[in-house]
Design an enzyme around this catalytic site. Structure first.
Site, short mmCIF file in Angstrom:
data_model
loop_
_atom_site.label_atom_id
_atom_site.label_comp_id
_atom_site.label_asym_id
_atom_site.label_seq_id
_atom_site.Cartn_x
_atom_site.Cartn_y
_atom_site.Cartn_z
N LYS A 55 -11.96 -7.70 -24.64
CA LYS A 55 -11.24 -7.62 -25.91
C LYS A 55 -10.82 -9.01 -26.40
CE LYS A 55 -11.12 -3.07 -25.48
NZ LYS A 55 -11.88 -2.13 -26.31
N ASP A 62 -1.89 -1.68 -17.84
CA ASP A 62 -3.23 -1.94 -18.35
C ASP A 62 -3.05 -2.69 -19.67
OD1 ASP A 62 -5.72 -1.92 -19.55
OD2 ASP A 62 -5.92 0.27 -19.59
N TRP A 97 -6.79 6.35 -22.96
CA TRP A 97 -6.93 5.53 -21.76
C TRP A 97 -5.86 5.88 -20.75
CZ3 TRP A 97 -11.59 4.30 -21.92
CH2 TRP A 97 -12.20 3.96 -23.14
#
Length: 357
Positions: free
Chosen positions: A190, A166, A99
């Site tokens: 999540k 993030d 990511w």
């Protein structure tokens, strides 16, 4: 048979939140209308947004000089939007996995990117520490939890330049000093809500640092100034997010969920370290509380498919490791009950009894 949901995302949500969401889909707030078809301009949904904001602020102790907004999409959308808003000349990124690399790729469209630290040299099995942060950066970007490799920051780093994080996969899982960050963002799927929404927490002064004329929907100022209502927001995910925040407050807040998360993770990591059939894959001091990765131990690699089927037959769902890493991954997000971790540990112990050489 009870299912134990270790999926990495979209992930497990609290049972009571799912029940409330199901009820709201049929009849939202006694309106006689489904949550899926109400107007986002109604007083009832205004109250949903206001309550979500208030709960977020309370649970994370977000100061008044920070704004919260929600938009459709995922963290991958924010990878380019962060750079579009703030990358004028040069930004710094810490590369800790897939990511991070995706965020770096998008940022390079807007200016120079300096990789100030990376764990690529050891296949992303640790979190870089003690690195120098150049003071000429527009911002420094980190990914606080790495779902694929299973590493996580356990402390808020100090940065001389605006720090942007993030936090898609570990938001509200541990105490965070929001004042260390210029911006925190993440996909909600999540620990907060179904897929389809992004949350962002941004310090107000950052809105004066936007470096270019942007399309209206890309500018963070648009969403702050219009209270996430410039266009139709993702109504259903935001409602579920609000209910998840209510649930988190009801059990004792971030401090209590952190205690539970540490307890769950320790239970599984202890078994990985003790059981001769398995081994962990990352540096112990950087092990993620959210995504616990492990593989078969040396000499037992051929047992991986058999263990996968063995675990599935006992109700374990979503424990296959990411294709880039292999092995197994147990995602232990906030709503995962301890009993699910206990069931996986029991499964590992039972398998070992008949397979240890």
């Amino acid at each position: 048979m009870k299912k134990h949901n270790f999926n990495a995302g979209p992930s497990i949500l609290p049972d009571e939140v799912i029940r409330k969401a199901a009820e709201a889909i049929v009849d939202f707030n006694g309106s006689g209308l489904s949550l899926l078809s109400i107007s986002h301009r109604t007083k009832d949904f205004d109250e949903v947004m206001a309550e979500a904001d208030a709960l977020f602020r309370e649970l994370l102790r977000i100061p008044d000089n920070y704004k919260i907004f929600y938009v459709g999409g995922g963290a991958s959308t924010m990878f380019y939007e962060v750079a579009a808003n703030f990358l004028g000349k040069k930004a710094g990124y810490v590369n800790t996995g897939v990511w991070s690399k995706k965020a770096i790729k998008e940022a390079k469209r807007y200016g120079e990117v300096e990789i100030v630290a990376s764990s690529d040299d050891r296949d992303f099995t640790y979190i870089p520490k003690g690195f120098a942060i150049p003071e000429d950066l527009d911002y420094l970007h980190i990914t606080t939890n790495n779902t694929i490799y299973g590493t996580e920051y356990h402390e808020d780093i100090a940065s001389p330049v605006p720090l942007i994080a993030d936090m898609s996969s570990d938001i509200l899982s541990r105490p965070v000093d929001v004042t260390k960050y210029a911006m925190i963002y993440g996909g909600a799927q999540k620990n907060l809500a179904p897929a389809g929404a992004v949350f962002a927490i941004i310090r107000e002064d950052m809105l004066d640092k936007i470096v270019r004329d942007l399309p209206t929907m890309v500018s963070f100022r648009t969403h702050v100034e219009n209270n996430s209502m410039f266009n139709t927001p993702p109504v259903f995910p935001i409602y579920v997010l609000k209910e998840t925040l209510k649930w988190l407050k009801s059990i004792g807040g971030v401090e209590e969920i952190y205690r539970r998360n540490v307890e769950k993770a320790q239970l599984l990591y202890d078994e990985i370290d003790r059981n001769p059939l398995f081994r962990g894959t990352v540096a112990k001091e950087d092990r993620s509380l959210m995504n616990i990765c492990f593989v078969m131990a040396d000499g037992y690699e051929e047992l991986a498919p058999e263990f996968m089927e063995f675990a599935k037959a006992r109700g374990m769902v979503g424990i296959k490791g990411h294709r880039l890493v292999g092995g197994f991954r147990a995602s232990c997000y906030n709503a995962l009950p301890r009993e699910s971790v206990e069931a996986l540990v029991a499964c590992m112990q039972e398998f070992a009894k008949s397979h240890v050489k």
